[in-house]
Design a protein around this motif. Structure first.
Motif, PDB file in Angstrom:
ATOM      1  N   GLY A   1       0.841  -1.191   0.000  1.00 37.79           N
ATOM      2  CA  GLY A   1       0.000   0.000   0.000  1.00 37.79           C
ATOM      3  C   GLY A   1       0.874   1.238   0.000  1.00 37.79           C
ATOM      4  O   GLY A   1       1.713   1.436  -0.877  1.00 37.79           O
ATOM      5  N   ILE A   2       0.697   2.063   1.006  1.00 39.51           N
ATOM      6  CA  ILE A   2       1.571   3.221   1.173  1.00 39.51           C
ATOM      7  C   ILE A   2       2.967   2.703   1.503  1.00 39.51           C
ATOM      8  O   ILE A   2       3.128   1.839   2.353  1.00 39.51           O
ATOM      9  N   GLY A   3       3.965   3.214   0.828  1.00 39.54           N
ATOM     10  CA  GLY A   3       5.315   2.726   1.064  1.00 39.54           C
ATOM     11  C   GLY A   3       6.364   3.766   0.746  1.00 39.54           C
ATOM     12  O   GLY A   3       6.083   4.811   0.154  1.00 39.54           O
ATOM     13  N   ILE A   4       7.574   3.454   1.151  1.00 37.10           N
ATOM     14  CA  ILE A   4       8.711   4.346   0.926  1.00 37.10           C
ATOM     15  C   ILE A   4       9.388   4.032  -0.397  1.00 37.10           C
ATOM     16  O   ILE A   4       9.729   4.926  -1.178  1.00 37.10           O
ATOM     17  N   LYS A   5       9.585   2.732  -0.660  1.00 38.08           N
ATOM     18  CA  LYS A   5      10.393   2.313  -1.801  1.00 38.08           C
ATOM     19  C   LYS A   5       9.730   2.635  -3.133  1.00 38.08           C
ATOM     20  O   LYS A   5       8.552   2.366  -3.325  1.00 38.08           O
ATOM     21  N   ARG A   6      10.483   3.195  -4.037  1.00 35.76           N
ATOM     22  CA  ARG A   6      10.009   3.407  -5.397  1.00 35.76           C
ATOM     23  C   ARG A   6       9.995   2.064  -6.114  1.00 35.76           C
ATOM     24  O   ARG A   6      10.892   1.239  -5.951  1.00 35.76           O
ATOM     25  N   ILE A   7       8.963   1.833  -6.931  1.00 29.91           N
ATOM     26  CA  ILE A   7       8.770   0.522  -7.530  1.00 29.91           C
ATOM     27  C   ILE A   7       8.360   0.643  -8.996  1.00 29.91           C
ATOM     28  O   ILE A   7       8.102   1.728  -9.505  1.00 29.91           O
ATOM     29  N   GLU A   8       8.357  -0.526  -9.659  1.00 27.55           N
ATOM     30  CA  GLU A   8       7.874  -0.656 -11.022  1.00 27.55           C
ATOM     31  C   GLU A   8       8.498   0.384 -11.977  1.00 27.55           C
ATOM     32  O   GLU A   8       9.705   0.523 -12.022  1.00 27.55           O
ATOM     33  N   ARG A   9       7.709   1.134 -12.708  1.00 26.09           N
ATOM     34  CA  ARG A   9       8.248   2.041 -13.729  1.00 26.09           C
ATOM     35  C   ARG A   9       9.165   3.101 -13.136  1.00 26.09           C
ATOM     36  O   ARG A   9      10.054   3.621 -13.822  1.00 26.09           O
ATOM     37  N   LEU A  10       8.971   3.427 -11.847  1.00 26.86           N
ATOM     38  CA  LEU A  10       9.787   4.466 -11.219  1.00 26.86           C
ATOM     39  C   LEU A  10      11.227   4.020 -11.007  1.00 26.86           C
ATOM     40  O   LEU A  10      12.096   4.848 -10.743  1.00 26.86           O
TER      41      LEU A  10
ATOM     42  N   SER B   1      14.680  -6.072 -14.891  1.00 28.46           N
ATOM     43  CA  SER B   1      15.082  -6.835 -16.077  1.00 28.46           C
ATOM     44  C   SER B   1      14.097  -6.576 -17.218  1.00 28.46           C
ATOM     45  O   SER B   1      12.916  -6.296 -16.981  1.00 28.46           O
ATOM     46  N   PRO B   2      14.553  -6.681 -18.444  1.00 21.23           N
ATOM     47  CA  PRO B   2      13.639  -6.514 -19.589  1.00 21.23           C
ATOM     48  C   PRO B   2      12.466  -7.489 -19.531  1.00 21.23           C
ATOM     49  O   PRO B   2      11.341  -7.142 -19.897  1.00 21.23           O
ATOM     50  N   TYR B   3      12.718  -8.713 -19.058  1.00 22.04           N
ATOM     51  CA  TYR B   3      11.645  -9.703 -18.974  1.00 22.04           C
ATOM     52  C   TYR B   3      10.576  -9.244 -17.986  1.00 22.04           C
ATOM     53  O   TYR B   3       9.372  -9.354 -18.264  1.00 22.04           O
ATOM     54  N   TYR B   4      10.995  -8.737 -16.816  1.00 21.60           N
ATOM     55  CA  TYR B   4      10.009  -8.286 -15.826  1.00 21.60           C
ATOM     56  C   TYR B   4       9.194  -7.113 -16.383  1.00 21.60           C
ATOM     57  O   TYR B   4       7.973  -7.064 -16.207  1.00 21.60           O
ATOM     58  N   ILE B   5       9.861  -6.180 -17.029  1.00 20.21           N
ATOM     59  CA  ILE B   5       9.156  -5.016 -17.577  1.00 20.21           C
ATOM     60  C   ILE B   5       8.112  -5.448 -18.596  1.00 20.21           C
ATOM     61  O   ILE B   5       6.961  -4.993 -18.564  1.00 20.21           O
ATOM     62  N   GLU B   6       8.508  -6.351 -19.499  1.00 16.03           N
ATOM     63  CA  GLU B   6       7.576  -6.856 -20.504  1.00 16.03           C
ATOM     64  C   GLU B   6       6.396  -7.562 -19.828  1.00 16.03           C
ATOM     65  O   GLU B   6       5.224  -7.356 -20.196  1.00 16.03           O
TER      66      GLU B   6
END
Length: 384
Positions: free
Chosen positions: A120-129, A135-140
């Protein structure tokens, strides 16, 4: 796994999904998954428990890595990686997940996929950020997963904005509240008793939960907190026995075997429900875990121990200035002990209320009910 093996596995799974399409969709079948099959918990559990409690006419299927005694008998357990998994995914009216589903999962027309993200609310930047860290595989795979998702469910204005910015997602975001947080509004007594019984504690014992998140190198180097000194600092606050429960992130729970435990420092890394530990504890020590924000609902003291703050900020970055948090960061055991001794509950509560306001929280204890009401009305096969 090599790209060749990944592509081969993907083709085989796609073929299995194609074969399974000869079976019709069952409108009232729901497939649920929590953290890639790791236990019975989080928002999918809240939804399943509500459906069972209300005796609603749904067939529930839970995807697991191995059989789990915590899952009610009325829920069918299906092992991930089997044809049975593909069959139930292909024939379910709904998918409910709190994690990215694998790239090769094929959704049929008419099926509805709800994403109830585990953080939910969090400190860590994630995903597209932090795309440059992925990895390219995870992004795809993440992009494909967002494309097939019908609805993201949000518990706060903060998470709504995060989903828009970070998840490669342009579909509906429903601000219903977070189902897993409903239990934070229930009476604590039964859960406290359950947790204390699990660790053979007396009803008067105080629980301090140490629950750091994982590091990318999956090591224990950042967890060098002197827990015996910390236990002594809390013990000095009064005569009630203090026990520290250590809960490592599921990604590194197995590494807890390398740590030392005693009657006052116990391993809780394999306790099946993190939320129950949060409810039962008298204080939380964490680092960058979103669990610290769950404690806002319980008004429980939170302390941050993060010796690797600079490394964390340079690697993942933060969504906001950590100085805005009511939790001050300790870099050493001695700093943490000083914070324990000087803790001001009035000041803490005031700062915590300010943070709640800034995050724009929607939770009120009824998110699961709202979600299931939506489930009942959205289904494309529902008769008028």
């Amino acid at each position: 796994m090599s790209s060749f093996l990944q592509n081969t596995r993907r083709r085989l799974i796609k073929s299995a999904f194609t074969l399974a399409r000869v079976f019709p969709i069952k409108p009232h079948k729901i497939v649920l998954i929590n953290m890639n099959g790791k236990g019975y918990g989080d928002s999918p559990k809240a939804i399943a428990d509500y459906i069972l409690e209300k005796k609603l006419d749904y067939e529930l299927v839970w995807l697991v890595k191995s059989q789990n005694s915590e899952i009610p008998e009325s829920i069918r357990q299906v092992k991930i990686g089997t044809f049975s998994e593909i069959f139930h995914l292909t024939t379910a009216g709904f998918w409910i997940s709190n994690i990215r589903l694998p790239y090769s999962y094929e959704k049929r027309k008419g099926q509805i996929y709800f994403q109830l993200w585990h953080g939910g609310i969090g400190i860590k930047r994630i995903e597209r950020l932090v795309e440059d860290k992925l990895s390219p595989y995870y992004i795809e795979s993440a992009k494909r997963d967002s494309k097939r998702t019908d609805y993201f469910i949000s518990g706060s204005a903060f998470t709504t904005d995060l989903f828009k910015r970070a998840f490669w997602y342009e579909g509906p975001i429903l601000e219903l509240g977070c189902p897993r947080n409903d239990r934070f509004f229930d009476p604590k007594g039964p859960i406290v008793a359950k947790v204390k019984a699990a660790f053979h504690l007396s009803e008067t014992d105080r629980i301090i939960l140490y629950a750091p998140t994982f590091r990318n190198d999956n090591s224990l180097s950042a967890y060098d907190l002197d827990l015996h000194k910390v236990q002594e600092a809390f013990q000095a606050q009064g005569p009630r026995k203090v026990v520290i429960l250590v809960r490592l992130h599921p990604n590194i729970a197995a590494l807890s075997s390398q740590m030392s435990f005693s009657d006052v420092i116990q391993n809780a890394s394999f306790y099946p429900d993190m939320a129950e530990l949060l409810i039962a504890c008298d204080a939380l020590i964490s680092d960058y875990s979103s669990s610290m924000f769950d404690m806002m609902f319980l008004d429980t003291p939170v302390y941050m121990y993060a010796k690797d703050l600079e490394d964390f900020l340079s690697d993942r970055g933060a969504h906001f200035d950590l100085g805005l948090l009511p939790y001050k960061v300790a870099r050493t055991t001695d700093q943490l002990i000083d914070q324990i001794r000087s803790f001001d509950p009035i000041r803490y509560q005031k700062d915590s209320d300010v943070l709640k306001e800034k995050m724009g929280i929607f939770d009120d204890g009824h998110a699961t009910q709202r979600f299931v009401d939506l489930l009942n009305t959205l289904h494309p096969f529902k008769k008028a």
